[in-house]
Design a protein around this motif. Structure first.
Motif, PDB file in Angstrom:
ATOM      1  N   PRO A 139      80.498   5.549  70.986  1.00  0.00           N
ATOM      2  CA  PRO A 139      79.488   6.589  70.716  1.00  0.00           C
ATOM      3  C   PRO A 139      78.335   6.524  71.720  1.00  0.00           C
ATOM      4  CG  PRO A 139      80.041   5.379  68.714  1.00  0.00           C
ATOM      5  CD  PRO A 139      80.649   4.621  69.861  1.00  0.00           C
ATOM      6  N   SER A 143      76.187  10.743  66.395  1.00  0.00           N
ATOM      7  CA  SER A 143      76.613  12.121  66.149  1.00  0.00           C
ATOM      8  C   SER A 143      77.103  12.301  64.716  1.00  0.00           C
ATOM      9  CB  SER A 143      77.725  12.500  67.113  1.00  0.00           C
ATOM     10  OG  SER A 143      78.229  13.782  66.796  1.00  0.00           O
ATOM     11  N   THR A 144      76.780  13.451  64.143  1.00  0.00           N
ATOM     12  CA  THR A 144      77.326  13.819  62.834  1.00  0.00           C
ATOM     13  C   THR A 144      78.446  14.847  62.991  1.00  0.00           C
ATOM     14  OG1 THR A 144      75.696  15.583  62.595  1.00  0.00           O
ATOM     15  CG2 THR A 144      75.105  13.429  61.701  1.00  0.00           C
ATOM     16  N   ALA A 145      78.845  15.114  64.236  1.00  0.00           N
ATOM     17  CA  ALA A 145      79.849  16.152  64.488  1.00  0.00           C
ATOM     18  C   ALA A 145      81.265  15.596  64.494  1.00  0.00           C
ATOM     19  CB  ALA A 145      79.566  16.845  65.820  1.00  0.00           C
ATOM     20  N   LYS A 170      83.223  12.710  58.878  1.00  0.00           N
ATOM     21  CA  LYS A 170      81.931  12.977  59.521  1.00  0.00           C
ATOM     22  C   LYS A 170      80.812  12.518  58.603  1.00  0.00           C
ATOM     23  CE  LYS A 170      83.639  17.165  61.790  1.00  0.00           C
ATOM     24  NZ  LYS A 170      83.531  18.639  61.899  1.00  0.00           N
ATOM     25  N   ALA A 173      73.386  11.953  58.948  1.00  0.00           N
ATOM     26  CA  ALA A 173      72.675  11.367  60.094  1.00  0.00           C
ATOM     27  C   ALA A 173      72.324   9.890  59.862  1.00  0.00           C
ATOM     28  CB  ALA A 173      71.407  12.181  60.375  1.00  0.00           C
ATOM     29  N   TRP A 187      84.020   6.980  67.793  1.00  0.00           N
ATOM     30  CA  TRP A 187      84.311   8.370  67.422  1.00  0.00           C
ATOM     31  C   TRP A 187      85.822   8.586  67.399  1.00  0.00           C
ATOM     32  CZ3 TRP A 187      80.460  10.754  71.452  1.00  0.00           C
ATOM     33  CH2 TRP A 187      79.152  10.681  70.947  1.00  0.00           C
ATOM     34  N   ASP A 260      84.127  14.718  75.494  1.00  0.00           N
ATOM     35  CA  ASP A 260      83.383  15.630  74.633  1.00  0.00           C
ATOM     36  C   ASP A 260      84.354  16.690  74.146  1.00  0.00           C
ATOM     37  OD1 ASP A 260      80.040  16.241  74.422  1.00  0.00           O
ATOM     38  OD2 ASP A 260      81.425  17.771  73.708  1.00  0.00           O
ATOM     39  N   SER A 267      76.799  21.101  72.818  1.00  0.00           N
ATOM     40  CA  SER A 267      77.730  20.164  73.426  1.00  0.00           C
ATOM     41  C   SER A 267      78.055  20.585  74.859  1.00  0.00           C
ATOM     42  CB  SER A 267      78.986  20.123  72.549  1.00  0.00           C
ATOM     43  OG  SER A 267      80.042  19.491  73.193  1.00  0.00           O
ATOM     44  N   GLN A 328      75.517  25.119  66.001  1.00  0.00           N
ATOM     45  CA  GLN A 328      76.622  25.016  65.033  1.00  0.00           C
ATOM     46  C   GLN A 328      76.794  26.301  64.236  1.00  0.00           C
ATOM     47  OE1 GLN A 328      78.624  22.296  63.767  1.00  0.00           O
ATOM     48  NE2 GLN A 328      78.174  21.092  65.588  1.00  0.00           N
TER      49      GLN A 328
END
Lengths: 346, 346
Positions: A139, A143-145, A170, A173, A187, A260, A267, A328
């Motif tokens: 990471p 990220s929360t994505a 996911k 935060a 990730w 990514d 992003s 988003q």
């Protein structure tokens, strides 16, 4: 194998149902994301690549890759990632029962190809021992994505591979911050390497009908149109990776290679570079004063004044204005357009 | 008389050099600002209106107003407001030495026409006594976008007219707040009423050559092309209003009639209404989620997500994105376009 699906609705109006993310040169590199994915795999497997895609995009995929029909697996309808990857695995298994299969999405970006190749090579060595192997992205922040992979003990005999304790969804935060601080989490980029037969045998433990159905289609391609519609819709994470991890059958090779998924315009801006303002398209048609964010310029003059973290995406038939923070929510725009009968724009 | 000049560069890309503000229906009313100005004057003067404009826009002014050439004064080049108003005064003075002249810009908006008419009628009564009269707008807030008029003592015999102590330049925010708090200051909207001969005689005190030049053009219209270029460029405020006020020869009639000069997109948004999001153009082509500000939609779909006080102006050949807070800076965009050789867009 390269699953080439997904519309990328959070990148509207650049990506559309008829021109999805993987068919686009989003970064202005001169190569589409699909082409970049194939370019990246060439040092590893040469032309031994299968692309699994939908009927609507098969022609464009063929044109962009130059692949013949023998290397395109054309899904009659979308049935999620397990069917797509499992179908390719079943095809390979018939050609060579010992074959390794590796899956890399057609719409991700990787900036350090050498590090990627080294990571995949180690993953292939681990997969040769009969484990299912995933590549875990180091990471760059909380990220929360993305989902996360919790690593366990190092695997002896390998440079960096470790067992996988669990795949986790996911996080919020706060949880993401504790994950990253612990140093134990990577990730989940959805990249898997395994023997084709191991993958299908693992699938058969939990979803025997799906595994049998995929093997039957590989044995009799003519059965595809009818057999396909009966297959269970499920993601590979739930169908195979999580159950196998629970039984200690999954390893992770950590990697840091500038990955990514270009999930949204924030992003994309991050991928394009460090400068506060990133510009795509006809930069000569942009006048930007005291502005940061991402601007995509089309044929018309675009002027932006005094806006921080703005996103402006100008195309021939549609214009998007939002902020990096709200990137988003672009999928909500696409939903709103569909709801108001403007499907031709999505 | 109606001076119809000025490009309105802070309203780019709606207003252009070839399609200035006064020729546009900026508020979606169905009438252009010039037409609204003439409509507003009809109850006061019927068709006794002269429009002073540049050669480039004379045809459009004629088409929009329906006025013949006898009611259009066509300037060979822009020579500021004193020459424009003074020329009309000189023409009227020849027709009737006692004529009153009133000047109202072609690109302002007024929402309460009845209050405006009443204010002008009182100004005309005061002007009949030989004073130069200005209409002073009751401030709705401490604006820094306008000059101010400092009122003195009430004029006996009139409902609300007062002497003018001074005209003052656009103040900073702190000064503007003290002006408004004092109750003694009105906005200077550049509206004047006076006997034509008084106006020219006052001009002759400080700028005799300019007054003589204007009177000579009125006496011999054929001399216009040559004589015009020799006239001094000066604003009526500096040429006449300020010196006359210093000698106690100017009165102000305060008025509150929903005046705005639509100086920029923030001003335009305020004129359009109270709702947080104001939309101009093809509203059916707009998808706005959690957005406030002003959006002008053209032929294409426009989607705006999660932005406060945003300004998006979409036209066929140019797009502007800024915020209400930065609306004054749109003129910098026009300057930047000129500097980069994109004059065709300005």
């Amino acid at each position: 194998m390269v699953p080439a699906g997904g519309a990328g609705t959070r990148l509207w109006p650049l990506s559309r149902a008829g021109a999805p993310k993987f068919l686009l040169d989003l970064t202005g590199s001169g190569r589409t994301l699909l082409q970049q994915t194939c370019d990246r795999l060439a040092p590893l497997v040469g032309d031994r690549v299968l692309v699994v895609t939908g009927a609507r995009h098969a022609q464009a995929v063929g044109e962009q890759t130059g692949f013949g029909v023998d290397r395109l697996l054309i899904e009659p309808s979308p049935r999620d990632s397990m069917a797509a990857i499992g179908w390719a695995a079943a095809v390979l298994e018939r050609e060579d029962p010992h074959a390794l299969i590796a899956s890399f999405a057609a719409d991700h970006i990787i900036t350090d190809d050498e590090a990627f190749v080294a990571c995949v090579r180690e993953a292939a060595e681990v997969a040769d021992t009969g484990l299912i192997v995933t590549l875990g992205i180091e990471p760059s922040g909380p990220s929360t994505a993305f989902g996360y992979i919790r690593a366990g003990e190092p695997l002896s005999g390998f440079a960096s591979a470790r067992t996988v304790q669990a795949f986790v969804e996911k996080p919020d935060a706060e949880t993401a911050a504790t994950y990253v601080a612990s140093g134990e989490f990577r990730w989940n980029a959805g990249m898997f390497v395994a023997r084709a037969s191991v993958l299908l045998d693992e699938l058969a433990r939990e979803h025997p009908a799906l595994a049998a159905g995929l093997r039957a289609i590989a044995a009799d391609p003519a059965s595809l149109p009818q057999a396909w519609e009966g297959l269970t819709k499920i993601a590979i994470d739930h169908a195979v990776a999580e159950p196998a991890a629970a039984r200690g059958q999954v390893a992770v090779v950590p990697g840091r290679f500038g990955w990514d998924d270009i999930g949204d315009f924030a992003s994309l801006a991050g991928v394009l570079g460090e400068a506060p303002l990133q510009v795509l398209g006809a930069a000569e048609n942009l006048t930007a004063l005291d502005t940061s964010g991402l601007v995509r310029v089309g044929d018309r003059q675009v002027c932006v004044v005094g806006l921080e973290n703005i996103v402006v995406v100008d195309t021939g038939d549609a214009l998007l204005v939002t902020s990096l923070d709200q990137a988003q929510r672009v999928k909500d725009v696409v939903a709103a357009l569909k709801a108001s009968g403007r499907d031709e724009l999505t």
